[in-house]
Motif scaffolding. Structure first.
Motif, PDB file in Angstrom:
ATOM      1  N   TYR A  88       7.327  50.669  12.791  1.00 20.02           N
ATOM      2  CA  TYR A  88       7.846  50.067  14.029  1.00 20.02           C
ATOM      3  C   TYR A  88       6.920  48.963  14.537  1.00 20.02           C
ATOM      4  O   TYR A  88       7.379  47.996  15.169  1.00 20.02           O
ATOM      5  CB  TYR A  88       8.043  51.147  15.102  1.00 20.02           C
ATOM      6  N   ILE A  89       5.624  49.085  14.280  1.00 21.90           N
ATOM      7  CA  ILE A  89       4.681  48.034  14.687  1.00 21.90           C
ATOM      8  C   ILE A  89       4.869  46.807  13.800  1.00 21.90           C
ATOM      9  O   ILE A  89       4.927  45.671  14.291  1.00 21.90           O
ATOM     10  CB  ILE A  89       3.227  48.548  14.620  1.00 21.90           C
ATOM     11  N   ARG A  90       4.956  47.022  12.502  1.00 19.78           N
ATOM     12  CA  ARG A  90       5.119  45.892  11.578  1.00 19.78           C
ATOM     13  C   ARG A  90       6.418  45.138  11.818  1.00 19.78           C
ATOM     14  O   ARG A  90       6.485  43.923  11.643  1.00 19.78           O
ATOM     15  CB  ARG A  90       5.056  46.396  10.126  1.00 19.78           C
ATOM     16  N   GLU A  91       7.444  45.853  12.216  1.00 23.14           N
ATOM     17  CA  GLU A  91       8.757  45.212  12.392  1.00 23.14           C
ATOM     18  C   GLU A  91       9.027  44.796  13.830  1.00 23.14           C
ATOM     19  O   GLU A  91      10.038  44.147  14.110  1.00 23.14           O
ATOM     20  CB  GLU A  91       9.855  46.169  11.903  1.00 23.14           C
ATOM     21  N   GLY A  92       8.131  45.146  14.753  1.00 27.71           N
ATOM     22  CA  GLY A  92       8.321  44.804  16.161  1.00 27.71           C
ATOM     23  C   GLY A  92       8.110  43.327  16.437  1.00 27.71           C
ATOM     24  O   GLY A  92       7.402  42.628  15.714  1.00 27.71           O
ATOM     25  N   GLU A  93       8.689  42.850  17.545  1.00 27.39           N
ATOM     26  CA  GLU A  93       8.608  41.431  17.915  1.00 27.39           C
ATOM     27  C   GLU A  93       7.586  41.229  19.034  1.00 27.39           C
ATOM     28  O   GLU A  93       7.907  40.705  20.086  1.00 27.39           O
ATOM     29  CB  GLU A  93       9.986  40.916  18.348  1.00 27.39           C
ATOM     30  N   TRP A  94       6.376  41.629  18.809  1.00 27.33           N
ATOM     31  CA  TRP A  94       5.314  41.483  19.801  1.00 27.33           C
ATOM     32  C   TRP A  94       4.354  40.366  19.368  1.00 27.33           C
ATOM     33  O   TRP A  94       4.332  39.970  18.200  1.00 27.33           O
ATOM     34  CB  TRP A  94       4.540  42.797  19.946  1.00 27.33           C
ATOM     35  N   THR A  95       3.580  39.861  20.317  1.00 31.84           N
ATOM     36  CA  THR A  95       2.549  38.872  19.999  1.00 31.84           C
ATOM     37  C   THR A  95       1.244  39.249  20.694  1.00 31.84           C
ATOM     38  O   THR A  95       1.225  40.027  21.646  1.00 31.84           O
ATOM     39  CB  THR A  95       2.954  37.453  20.444  1.00 31.84           C
ATOM     40  N   CYS A  96       0.165  38.670  20.209  1.00 29.71           N
ATOM     41  CA  CYS A  96      -1.138  38.864  20.837  1.00 29.71           C
ATOM     42  C   CYS A  96      -1.260  37.936  22.053  1.00 29.71           C
ATOM     43  O   CYS A  96      -0.441  37.039  22.256  1.00 29.71           O
ATOM     44  CB  CYS A  96      -2.258  38.553  19.849  1.00 29.71           C
ATOM     45  N   ALA A  97      -2.297  38.163  22.849  1.00 32.25           N
ATOM     46  CA  ALA A  97      -2.564  37.308  24.003  1.00 32.25           C
ATOM     47  C   ALA A  97      -2.760  35.865  23.546  1.00 32.25           C
ATOM     48  O   ALA A  97      -3.220  35.613  22.428  1.00 32.25           O
ATOM     49  CB  ALA A  97      -3.806  37.808  24.741  1.00 32.25           C
ATOM     50  N   PRO A  98      -2.402  34.890  24.392  1.00 30.76           N
ATOM     51  CA  PRO A  98      -2.552  33.479  24.000  1.00 30.76           C
ATOM     52  C   PRO A  98      -3.983  33.136  23.592  1.00 30.76           C
ATOM     53  O   PRO A  98      -4.948  33.690  24.135  1.00 30.76           O
ATOM     54  CB  PRO A  98      -2.145  32.722  25.271  1.00 30.76           C
ATOM     55  N   VAL A  99      -4.104  32.220  22.648  1.00 31.23           N
ATOM     56  CA  VAL A  99      -5.424  31.787  22.186  1.00 31.23           C
ATOM     57  C   VAL A  99      -6.137  31.043  23.302  1.00 31.23           C
ATOM     58  O   VAL A  99      -5.572  30.105  23.888  1.00 31.23           O
ATOM     59  CB  VAL A  99      -5.284  30.873  20.952  1.00 31.23           C
ATOM     60  N   PRO A 100      -7.386  31.406  23.638  1.00 26.51           N
ATOM     61  CA  PRO A 100      -8.125  30.672  24.672  1.00 26.51           C
ATOM     62  C   PRO A 100      -8.350  29.215  24.266  1.00 26.51           C
ATOM     63  O   PRO A 100      -8.635  28.929  23.094  1.00 26.51           O
ATOM     64  CB  PRO A 100      -9.462  31.421  24.757  1.00 26.51           C
ATOM     65  N   PRO A 101      -8.245  28.276  25.192  1.00 28.28           N
ATOM     66  CA  PRO A 101      -8.431  26.852  24.858  1.00 28.28           C
ATOM     67  C   PRO A 101      -9.762  26.550  24.189  1.00 28.28           C
ATOM     68  O   PRO A 101      -9.833  25.681  23.319  1.00 28.28           O
ATOM     69  CB  PRO A 101      -8.323  26.161  26.218  1.00 28.28           C
ATOM     70  N   ALA A 102     -10.807  27.261  24.574  1.00 27.68           N
ATOM     71  CA  ALA A 102     -12.138  26.961  24.036  1.00 27.68           C
ATOM     72  C   ALA A 102     -12.232  27.172  22.536  1.00 27.68           C
ATOM     73  O   ALA A 102     -13.064  26.555  21.868  1.00 27.68           O
ATOM     74  CB  ALA A 102     -13.191  27.815  24.738  1.00 27.68           C
ATOM     75  N   VAL A 103     -11.393  28.039  21.984  1.00 32.48           N
ATOM     76  CA  VAL A 103     -11.462  28.307  20.545  1.00 32.48           C
ATOM     77  C   VAL A 103     -10.119  28.029  19.865  1.00 32.48           C
ATOM     78  O   VAL A 103      -9.785  28.629  18.849  1.00 32.48           O
ATOM     79  CB  VAL A 103     -11.935  29.746  20.261  1.00 32.48           C
ATOM     80  N   ALA A 104      -9.348  27.090  20.428  1.00 35.74           N
ATOM     81  CA  ALA A 104      -8.085  26.710  19.792  1.00 35.74           C
ATOM     82  C   ALA A 104      -8.335  25.990  18.473  1.00 35.74           C
ATOM     83  O   ALA A 104      -7.600  26.167  17.503  1.00 35.74           O
ATOM     84  CB  ALA A 104      -7.265  25.825  20.732  1.00 35.74           C
ATOM     85  N   ASP A 105      -9.394  25.173  18.423  1.00 34.35           N
ATOM     86  CA  ASP A 105      -9.725  24.415  17.218  1.00 34.35           C
ATOM     87  C   ASP A 105     -10.888  25.095  16.506  1.00 34.35           C
ATOM     88  O   ASP A 105     -12.022  25.087  16.972  1.00 34.35           O
ATOM     89  CB  ASP A 105     -10.105  22.981  17.596  1.00 34.35           C
ATOM     90  N   ARG A 106     -10.577  25.689  15.359  1.00 38.06           N
ATOM     91  CA  ARG A 106     -11.599  26.392  14.568  1.00 38.06           C
ATOM     92  C   ARG A 106     -11.557  25.921  13.117  1.00 38.06           C
ATOM     93  O   ARG A 106     -11.757  26.715  12.191  1.00 38.06           O
ATOM     94  CB  ARG A 106     -11.358  27.912  14.649  1.00 38.06           C
ATOM     95  N   LYS A 107     -11.319  24.622  12.918  1.00 33.36           N
ATOM     96  CA  LYS A 107     -11.052  24.119  11.567  1.00 33.36           C
ATOM     97  C   LYS A 107     -12.165  24.464  10.575  1.00 33.36           C
ATOM     98  O   LYS A 107     -11.881  24.770   9.415  1.00 33.36           O
ATOM     99  CB  LYS A 107     -10.838  22.608  11.609  1.00 33.36           C
ATOM    100  N   VAL A 108     -13.410  24.375  11.015  1.00 29.24           N
ATOM    101  CA  VAL A 108     -14.519  24.737  10.126  1.00 29.24           C
ATOM    102  C   VAL A 108     -15.522  25.574  10.907  1.00 29.24           C
ATOM    103  O   VAL A 108     -15.969  25.172  11.991  1.00 29.24           O
ATOM    104  CB  VAL A 108     -15.231  23.497   9.539  1.00 29.24           C
TER     105      VAL A 108
END
Length: 569
Positions: A88-108
């Motif tokens: 039920y967890i794998r098939e559920g339509e839930w999301t995690c909390a929004p990504v904080p702006p400070a760590v939105a860009d983590r390219k490297v």
């Protein structure tokens, strides 16, 4: 004179005047006293760690017992797979909390131990994130751990500096620095210099607790609205272990009086059982998650460890177990799909190459390998990647910047990878293909011994043969040797028809030790702990039962107890 502590750790006995740390009731600090360490080991900070230990020790013990039960199942022929109970967890339509702006860009992201100069160089490197490592890149001696906490406190406060006397140069932080993440040790590792209620503390609670207690306020000032502090969480095998971390975070936030969800963490998917628990892990940490990471070196180690009793699942030479192997590609693709479906980052793996300064052609060839690997990652949908050396960062950044749609900070919305939804258990468990050679056996032995020697002398991240080796890559060498010995593997290539036996391995060890002595020089060989490392590594490769971790088995060799903390001279 040496004594033996109640847990078998070496205890030096001295007759000096002792000055100990000011500790709360039930806590005994047996590491050396130092005034700088005392700034970290305050009574209130230790009380916080002790409260975490007391609140979660039963949960930790249960989780470790569950690991043992799972290991027994796999050793009896069972295969890991998706848990029908949590469908039920794998098939559920839930999301995690929004990504904080400070760590939105983590390219490297760059990783490395919590050494003072390393911290400054990594934060100044141009990477988006620096993961300061108390785990695989650090030998957990008392001095390394406590100096690391002092260094991080100074880094968060912006006051860190380092005077390199040999170069007559002072290192300080730039105006713009990478965002700081910290990786504590795994749940299974003890901290044998701190006893709580008569038992060694849990290493990760010491690492997390001391860092959080001293830095959450300053961290929030420097990060602004970016939330934090930020962490990387290693070696999990099941979502129950993520649930423990979530409870630890909530307990810490409550203690600090900060809003729930301030602490954010990325989980390394670096054990084979955990790949079948990715949704469940994110679900347990959904208020605190900023994604998952492909910890691919430990993942290869875990494949051998999980299937140690399965002679039909032997790995080829470790250099052949790359991301193009079907089971590795499936792992990466499913991680991307899972993370993006849940609204968080899917981080790629480590580029372990280091610059080859005396050979421009070889250096360019190594950089080209890095570019190809990073191009594969970004086109697959990864939102960022890891580098082991500052010299790799420009190349990695260029690849990710040039291939992100519209120069976006990540690909969470744009690369859903719905095709990966069909990756199944068979894909994730497919047997890797390739040859097993004498060269592979020799490289495993040479790397394993040299890494173990460095670890015993206090260094947990070691440049060897143009690659940065840490505990994860050393573990591959160890368990592969053990696997080949256990099943008497017949070697391919120049070793065609030769089986890996104890006699053959003994000759290889002798010859590789001679090669190591030639390569490092006789003086360095004498001063280093190569012979002791050889004994430990060889014993683990030839043991009837596979040790769970190289470093856990060797830990007793670096634990030194000082009565009442030791003296100030």
């Amino acid at each position: 004179m040496m004594g033996i502590g109640s847990y078998g750790y070496n205890v030096p006995i001295s007759h000096k005047m002792f000055v100990g740390y000011d500790v709360p009731e039930g806590v005994d600090i047996r590491g050396r006293y130092d005034e700088d360490y005392a700034r970290i080991l305050t009574k209130d900070a230790i009380q916080f760690v002790a409260e975490l230990q007391r609140e979660f020790r039963n949960h930790i013990n249960y989780a470790m017992e569950c690991r043992k039960e799972a290991k027994m199942k796999y050793n009896s022929g069972a295969l890991p797979g998706f848990d029908p109970v949590t469908r039920y967890i794998r098939e559920g339509e839930w999301t995690c909390a929004p990504v904080p702006p400070a760590v939105a860009d983590r390219k490297v992201e760059i990783t490395g131990p919590v050494e003072r100069k390393m911290i400054i160089n990594a934060l100044n490197s141009g990477a988006k994130v620096f993961m300061a490592d108390f785990e695989d890149a650090l030998s957990p001696s008392w001095e390394n751990l406590m100096s690391g906490q002092v260094n991080l406190k100074d880094a968060v406060n912006g006051t860190i500096s380092f005077h390199d006397k040999a170069r007559n140069r002072v290192y300080k932080l730039n105006d713009q620095t990478a965002k700081l993440f910290v990786r504590p040790r795994g749940w299974h590792l003890p901290e044998a210099h701190i006893f709580i209620d008569g038992e060694p503390a849990t290493g990760c609670l010491v690492d997390f607790g001391l860092y959080f207690f001293h830095n959450f306020a300053a961290f929030r000032r420097t990060q602004g609205q970016g939330y934090g502090p930020f962490f990387y969480l290693p070696k999990m095998e099941h979502s129950r272990e993520a649930k423990m971390w979530n409870s630890v975070f909530e307990r810490a936030e409550k203690m600090a009086g900060i809003e729930r969800g301030s602490i954010r963490a990325t989980v390394l998917i670096e054990t084979l059982p955990a790949v079948f628990q990715m949704d469940e892990i994110l679900y347990e940490l959904r208020d605190h998650s900023v994604g998952l990471n492909c910890g691919r070196w430990d993942y290869i180690f875990s494949y051998v460890k999980t299937f140690q009793a399965h002679p039909d699942r032997l790995l080829p030479d470790r250099v052949l177990v790359g991301m193009t192997q079907h089971f590795m590609k499936s792992y990466s693709d499913r991680l991307i799909w899972t993370c993006h479906r849940r609204g968080v980052h899917a981080m790629g793996g480590m580029a372990a190459q280091i610059p080859i300064r005396d050979d421009p052609a070889a250096n360019e060839a190594a950089l080209e390998l890095v570019r190809k690997d990073k191009l594969r990652e970004v086109k697959a949908g990864h939102d960022g990647t890891w580098a082991a050396h500052p010299g790799l960062i420009p190349a990695c950044l260029e690849v990710f910047n040039n291939n992100m749609q519209g120069n976006a900070p990540h690909q969470i919305q744009s690369m859903k990878r719905e095709d990966a939804a069909f990756i199944n258990e068979e894909d994730l468990l497919q047997i890797p293909r390739g040859v097993r050679t004498m060269d592979g056996l020799r490289l495993n032995t040479r790397v394993g011994i040299q890494y173990s020697a460095a670890w015993l002398t206090g260094t947990g991240s070691v440049p060897l043969y143009n690659l940065m080796e840490d505990a994860a890559t050393a573990e591959i060498s160890r368990v592969q040797n053990w696997q080949w010995l256990k099943y008497g593997v017949e070697l391919d290539g120049d070793g065609l028809g030769v089986k890996v036996t104890l006699d053959l391995f003994g000759r290889v060890v002798e010859e590789e030790m001679a090669r190591i002595e030639r390569e490092v020089g006789k003086e360095k060989f004498k001063k280093g702990m190569y012979k002791e490392a050889c004994k430990i590594f060889t014993r683990q490769c030839t043991a009837p039962t596979l040790d769970d971790f190289l470093t856990l088995n060797a830990y007793n060799n670096i634990v030194i107890h000082h009565p009442k903390g030791s003296s100030r001279l």
